[in-house]
Design an enzyme around this catalytic site. Structure first.
Site, PDB file in Angstrom:
ATOM      1  N   ASP A  45      -1.419  -6.633   4.763  1.00 45.50           N
ATOM      2  CA  ASP A  45      -1.124  -5.204   4.910  1.00 45.50           C
ATOM      3  C   ASP A  45      -0.449  -4.925   6.246  1.00 45.50           C
ATOM      4  OD1 ASP A  45      -2.144  -4.443   2.536  1.00 45.50           O
ATOM      5  OD2 ASP A  45      -4.119  -3.886   3.297  1.00 45.50           O
ATOM      6  N   LYS A  67       1.786  -0.921   3.183  1.00 46.28           N
ATOM      7  CA  LYS A  67       2.293   0.443   3.257  1.00 46.28           C
ATOM      8  C   LYS A  67       1.094   1.237   3.710  1.00 46.28           C
ATOM      9  CE  LYS A  67       4.324   4.123   0.513  1.00 46.28           C
ATOM     10  NZ  LYS A  67       3.252   5.106   0.639  1.00 46.28           N
ATOM     11  N   MET A 180      -8.106   7.836   7.802  1.00 41.07           N
ATOM     12  CA  MET A 180      -6.882   8.445   7.249  1.00 41.07           C
ATOM     13  C   MET A 180      -6.919   9.963   7.416  1.00 41.07           C
ATOM     14  SD  MET A 180      -6.549   6.070   3.859  1.00 41.07           S
ATOM     15  CE  MET A 180      -8.291   5.838   3.605  1.00 41.07           C
TER      16      MET A 180
END
Ligand SMILES: C[S@@+](CC[C@H](N)C(=O)[O-])C[C@H]1O[C@@H](n2cnc3c(N)ncnc32)[C@H](O)[C@@H]1O
Length: 260
Positions: A45, A67, A180
């Site tokens: 990743d 991503k 996030m």
């Protein structure tokens, strides 16, 4: 050292879902480091750094499938197929993920897909970001009389929205570790305030924890979103909210964005 292989009698190929931790190569498990060094194919990743990839053996195939922050299902399906294809071709495949594969890492989806494809899988845990942040700040995530629980939360649904968490329950206390969360932080803070969490509740955002560019942005529930926005920066960011965040103190060699 005992060498263990992925289990699954009668299955074709083997793959390892491996946690790479928060970034500092010293925080890899011994097993992760060994598997990275043995892999024929490494699918990694965007949050997995060069120093970790440098542990791969000469001639290993390194494939960037990263991503940051949410991945369209089509791309995830392609990754699943890629792991299975290499494994069935008899190659040792390591799927390397930032932090822990099973904490907001889509490891469960990859595991299910590989099982369905008849590939034997082993999962190797990694240090998830919340734990790395607690250690870096020297802040216990649970603390007697102060934080009786720890919630790991994503602030980002598949559609990029703030998830519908039980804000009333979350506002009652304990430590919140927000993954996030930069984009939806203003809304998240507003939800917690509306649910009754005190505006002065300590909060701290940490960018790129354990990496040389690590930055710490202290604040309160009321102002952490503004402070994070004002600080800018590109690195992945984890936000801690809760009484324990007040225990974070500036440490030598770290970058702090000063509180007003
Ligand atoms: C897709 S999630 C992956 C989480 C990962 N599986 C784990 O266990 O930490 C990505 C989020 O993890 C957090 N993150 C990952 N690495 C980080 C780091 N070095 N510093 C701060 N936050 C990080 C950020 O919130 C980022 O948006």
């Amino acid at each position: 050292m005992t060498s263990r292989t992925a289990s699954g009698a009668g299955m074709a190929g083997r793959a390892f879902l491996v946690g790479a931790g928060p970034g500092d190569p010293d925080l890899l498990t011994l097993k992760a480091a060994r598997l990275i060094g043995e892999a024929d194919v490494l699918l990694f990743d965007s949050l997995v750094g060069r120093e970790i990839l440098a542990l791969a053996k000469p001639g290993a195939r390194l494939v960037d499938v990263g991503k940051r922050c949410g991945r369209p299902s089509a791309q995830q399906a392609a990754i699943n197929r890629l792991i299975a294809t290499h494994a069935r071709a008899g190659r040792m495949v390591v799927r390397l993920k930032g932090g822990d594969p099973f904490v907001f890492g889509r490891g469960g989806e990859e595991l299910a897909s590989l099982r369905a494809a008849g590939v034997a899988v082993e999962v190797v845990p990694g240090i998830t970001t919340a734990l790395a942040v607690g250690a870096a700040l020297q802040v216990p995530l649970t603390h007697r009389g102060m934080a009786r629980g720890l919630h790991l939360l994503t602030a980002h649904t598949r559609e990029g929205e703030l998830p519908a968490h039980d804000w009333t329950a979350l506002a009652r206390g304990g430590t919140l570790a927000i993954y996030m969360g930069v984009r939806t932080l203003p809304l998240l803070a507003a939800r917690l305030l509306t649910a009754g969490m005190a505006p002065e509740t300590p909060a701290i955002a940490v960018q790129s924890v354990t990496l040389p560019e690590e930055r710490r942005i202290p604040g309160t529930l009321a102002d952490i979103a503004d402070r994070v926005a004002a600080a800018g920066g590109e690195g992945p960011t984890l936000v801690l909210i809760g009484e324990i965040a007040a225990m974070a103190l500036p440490a030598a060699g770290t970058s702090w964005v000063a509180a007003a």
